[in-house]
Design an enzyme around this catalytic site. Sequence first.
Site, PDB file in Angstrom:
ATOM      1  N   CYS A   1     -45.651 -67.088 -42.439  1.00  0.00           N
ATOM      2  CA  CYS A   1     -44.724 -65.984 -42.201  1.00  0.00           C
ATOM      3  C   CYS A   1     -44.197 -66.048 -40.777  1.00  0.00           C
ATOM      4  O   CYS A   1     -44.920 -66.364 -39.834  1.00  0.00           O
ATOM      5  CB  CYS A   1     -45.381 -64.660 -42.554  1.00  0.00           C
ATOM      6  SG  CYS A   1     -45.888 -63.621 -41.216  1.00  0.00           S
ATOM      7  N   GLU A   2     -42.912 -65.770 -40.658  1.00  0.00           N
ATOM      8  CA  GLU A   2     -42.265 -65.930 -39.353  1.00  0.00           C
ATOM      9  C   GLU A   2     -42.609 -64.810 -38.381  1.00  0.00           C
ATOM     10  O   GLU A   2     -42.339 -64.920 -37.197  1.00  0.00           O
ATOM     11  CB  GLU A   2     -40.747 -66.044 -39.518  1.00  0.00           C
ATOM     12  CG  GLU A   2     -40.059 -64.787 -40.006  1.00  0.00           C
ATOM     13  CD  GLU A   2     -38.569 -64.993 -40.230  1.00  0.00           C
ATOM     14  OE1 GLU A   2     -38.145 -66.124 -40.496  1.00  0.00           O
ATOM     15  OE2 GLU A   2     -37.832 -63.986 -40.153  1.00  0.00           O
ATOM     16  N   HIS A   3     -43.205 -63.740 -38.902  1.00  0.00           N
ATOM     17  CA  HIS A   3     -43.546 -62.632 -38.010  1.00  0.00           C
ATOM     18  C   HIS A   3     -44.898 -62.826 -37.339  1.00  0.00           C
ATOM     19  O   HIS A   3     -45.076 -62.443 -36.188  1.00  0.00           O
ATOM     20  CB  HIS A   3     -43.560 -61.310 -38.794  1.00  0.00           C
ATOM     21  CG  HIS A   3     -42.246 -60.998 -39.427  1.00  0.00           C
ATOM     22  ND1 HIS A   3     -42.099 -60.724 -40.770  1.00  0.00           N
ATOM     23  CD2 HIS A   3     -41.006 -60.936 -38.901  1.00  0.00           C
ATOM     24  CE1 HIS A   3     -40.833 -60.494 -41.046  1.00  0.00           C
ATOM     25  NE2 HIS A   3     -40.140 -60.619 -39.939  1.00  0.00           N
ATOM     26  N   HIS A   4     -45.861 -63.385 -38.078  1.00  0.00           N
ATOM     27  CA  HIS A   4     -47.232 -63.495 -37.546  1.00  0.00           C
ATOM     28  C   HIS A   4     -47.736 -64.934 -37.502  1.00  0.00           C
ATOM     29  O   HIS A   4     -48.823 -65.189 -36.987  1.00  0.00           O
ATOM     30  CB  HIS A   4     -48.189 -62.650 -38.404  1.00  0.00           C
ATOM     31  CG  HIS A   4     -47.813 -61.205 -38.495  1.00  0.00           C
ATOM     32  ND1 HIS A   4     -47.046 -60.699 -39.517  1.00  0.00           N
ATOM     33  CD2 HIS A   4     -48.078 -60.160 -37.662  1.00  0.00           C
ATOM     34  CE1 HIS A   4     -46.864 -59.395 -39.329  1.00  0.00           C
ATOM     35  NE2 HIS A   4     -47.471 -59.047 -38.214  1.00  0.00           N
TER      36      HIS A   4
ATOM     37  N   GLN B   1     -40.449 -64.319 -47.309  1.00  0.00           N
ATOM     38  CA  GLN B   1     -40.408 -64.695 -48.727  1.00  0.00           C
ATOM     39  C   GLN B   1     -38.999 -64.540 -49.291  1.00  0.00           C
ATOM     40  O   GLN B   1     -38.555 -65.349 -50.112  1.00  0.00           O
ATOM     41  CB  GLN B   1     -41.414 -63.834 -49.500  1.00  0.00           C
ATOM     42  CG  GLN B   1     -41.572 -64.289 -50.941  1.00  0.00           C
ATOM     43  CD  GLN B   1     -42.679 -63.574 -51.657  1.00  0.00           C
ATOM     44  OE1 GLN B   1     -43.728 -63.292 -51.070  1.00  0.00           O
ATOM     45  NE2 GLN B   1     -42.461 -63.261 -52.917  1.00  0.00           N
TER      46      GLN B   1
ATOM     47  N   HIS C   1     -49.563 -62.633 -48.776  1.00  0.00           N
ATOM     48  CA  HIS C   1     -49.285 -62.773 -47.341  1.00  0.00           C
ATOM     49  C   HIS C   1     -50.561 -62.447 -46.578  1.00  0.00           C
ATOM     50  O   HIS C   1     -51.036 -61.311 -46.623  1.00  0.00           O
ATOM     51  CB  HIS C   1     -48.171 -61.803 -46.923  1.00  0.00           C
ATOM     52  CG  HIS C   1     -46.833 -62.173 -47.482  1.00  0.00           C
ATOM     53  ND1 HIS C   1     -45.766 -62.511 -46.688  1.00  0.00           N
ATOM     54  CD2 HIS C   1     -46.407 -62.288 -48.755  1.00  0.00           C
ATOM     55  CE1 HIS C   1     -44.721 -62.811 -47.449  1.00  0.00           C
ATOM     56  NE2 HIS C   1     -45.085 -62.681 -48.713  1.00  0.00           N
TER      57      HIS C   1
ATOM     58  N   CYS D   1     -50.928 -61.975 -43.586  1.00  0.00           N
ATOM     59  CA  CYS D   1     -50.719 -60.949 -42.558  1.00  0.00           C
ATOM     60  C   CYS D   1     -50.933 -59.560 -43.146  1.00  0.00           C
ATOM     61  O   CYS D   1     -51.066 -58.587 -42.400  1.00  0.00           O
ATOM     62  CB  CYS D   1     -49.327 -61.069 -41.936  1.00  0.00           C
ATOM     63  SG  CYS D   1     -47.979 -60.775 -43.068  1.00  0.00           S
TER      64      CYS D   1
HETATM   65  N1  GTP Z   1     -39.778 -58.440 -45.906  1.00  0.00           N
HETATM   66  C1  GTP Z   1     -40.781 -59.237 -45.511  1.00  0.00           C
HETATM   67  N2  GTP Z   1     -41.655 -58.762 -44.617  1.00  0.00           N
HETATM   68  C2  GTP Z   1     -42.649 -59.577 -44.258  1.00  0.00           C
HETATM   69  C3  GTP Z   1     -42.823 -60.875 -44.744  1.00  0.00           C
HETATM   70  N3  GTP Z   1     -43.932 -61.407 -44.178  1.00  0.00           N
HETATM   71  C4  GTP Z   1     -44.411 -60.446 -43.363  1.00  0.00           C
HETATM   72  N4  GTP Z   1     -43.642 -59.339 -43.399  1.00  0.00           N
HETATM   73  C5  GTP Z   1     -43.724 -58.039 -42.723  1.00  0.00           C
HETATM   74  O1  GTP Z   1     -43.144 -58.115 -41.462  1.00  0.00           O
HETATM   75  C6  GTP Z   1     -43.382 -56.868 -40.841  1.00  0.00           C
HETATM   76  C7  GTP Z   1     -43.423 -57.005 -39.343  1.00  0.00           C
HETATM   77  O2  GTP Z   1     -43.553 -55.692 -38.886  1.00  0.00           O
HETATM   78  P1  GTP Z   1     -43.811 -55.305 -37.356  1.00  0.00           P
HETATM   79  O3  GTP Z   1     -43.974 -53.799 -37.296  1.00  0.00           O
HETATM   80  O4  GTP Z   1     -42.771 -55.927 -36.504  1.00  0.00           O
HETATM   81  O5  GTP Z   1     -45.186 -56.062 -37.044  1.00  0.00           O
HETATM   82  P2  GTP Z   1     -46.696 -55.527 -37.111  1.00  0.00           P
HETATM   83  O6  GTP Z   1     -46.904 -54.447 -36.111  1.00  0.00           O
HETATM   84  O7  GTP Z   1     -47.591 -56.727 -36.978  1.00  0.00           O
HETATM   85  O8  GTP Z   1     -46.779 -54.904 -38.581  1.00  0.00           O
HETATM   86  P3  GTP Z   1     -48.025 -54.704 -39.556  1.00  0.00           P
HETATM   87  O9  GTP Z   1     -48.136 -55.935 -40.399  1.00  0.00           O
HETATM   88  O10 GTP Z   1     -47.643 -53.496 -40.393  1.00  0.00           O
HETATM   89  O11 GTP Z   1     -49.257 -54.480 -38.719  1.00  0.00           O
HETATM   90  C8  GTP Z   1     -44.663 -56.353 -41.495  1.00  0.00           C
HETATM   91  O12 GTP Z   1     -44.321 -55.207 -42.234  1.00  0.00           O
HETATM   92  C9  GTP Z   1     -45.076 -57.481 -42.447  1.00  0.00           C
HETATM   93  O13 GTP Z   1     -45.721 -57.000 -43.615  1.00  0.00           O
HETATM   94  C10 GTP Z   1     -41.872 -61.341 -45.679  1.00  0.00           C
HETATM   95  O14 GTP Z   1     -41.926 -62.476 -46.169  1.00  0.00           O
HETATM   96  N5  GTP Z   1     -40.871 -60.481 -46.028  1.00  0.00           N
HETATM   97 ZN    ZN Z   2     -46.634 -61.831 -41.467  1.00  0.00          ZN
END
Ligand code: GTP
Ligand code: ZN
Length: 209
Positions: free
Chosen positions: A93-96, A134, A162, A164
């Site tokens: 995942c690109e966020h984590h 995704q 996921h 994360c």
């Molecule tokens: N739409 C979508 N969201 C994703 C995907 N993979 C991870 N995420 C979400 O990306 C979001 C990033 O949210 P942020 O609030 O910036 O990060 P965070 O504080 O680490 O969020 P939490 O996961 O809720 O603790 C989270 O809600 C994740 O669940 C994906 O493939 N699609």
């Molecule tokens: Zn993630």
Amino acid sequence: MREPQTGLRASGDTRRPSREEAEAAVRTLLAWTGDDLTREGLLDTPKRVVDSYAEYFWGYDGDPVDELSRTFEDVQGYDDIVMLRDIDFASHCEHHMVPIIGVAHVAYIPDRRIVGISKLARVVDIYAKRLQTQETMTAQIANCIQEALKPKGVAVMIDALHQCMTMRGVHKKGTTTITTRFTGVFSEDKAERDRFMQLVNGTRVLASR
Ligand SMILES: Nc1nc2c(ncn2[C@@H]2O[C@H](COP(=O)(O)OP(=O)(O)OP(=O)(O)O)[C@@H](O)[C@H]2O)c(=O)[nH]1
Ligand SMILES: [Zn+2]
């Protein structure tokens, strides 16, 4: 190295860091955990991590359109759904930057030309081995097949876990995310979408062989 097709390095910094720089970055993260970088078990860890990253992210060097460039037309007029079900993949995942583990179901209805079925799985892998959401990955797979083969329609479903959401953050173990993308006849005709869904949900007779 081929320039990636996603928005990577759109900021203008096109220089890919060297291996030494990447290993130094891993050392920084290791030190940040509070562990002792000089202990035996961690000495080779930066090298191992960078090797692992090369495996996780080789998809930036892959060309999905090229994978679909070899097609066959001598199929006795076959013009119905071709579907690969349960294509397993591991992405990040690109966020984590933690794993997304799942399966993709990929179908198309040919317009005279068919493609080697392994190539559809290769397209899934090329997009999986990048940093992803995704939704993006689902759309990229469908768009690529639609543009390269120009079939009557493409249907893609991804069902994934996921990490994360399971090992950190909201801690929802066992929750999967489902995304779909339909083009051509699959987007125009509900009956075709229903047929795709029936095939996705059909009994898996060969699964354990
Ligand atoms: N739409 C979508 N969201 C994703 C995907 N993979 C991870 N995420 C979400 O990306 C979001 C990033 O949210 P942020 O609030 O910036 O990060 P965070 O504080 O680490 O969020 P939490 O996961 O809720 O603790 C989270 O809600 C994740 O669940 C994906 O493939 N699609
Ligand atoms: Zn993630």
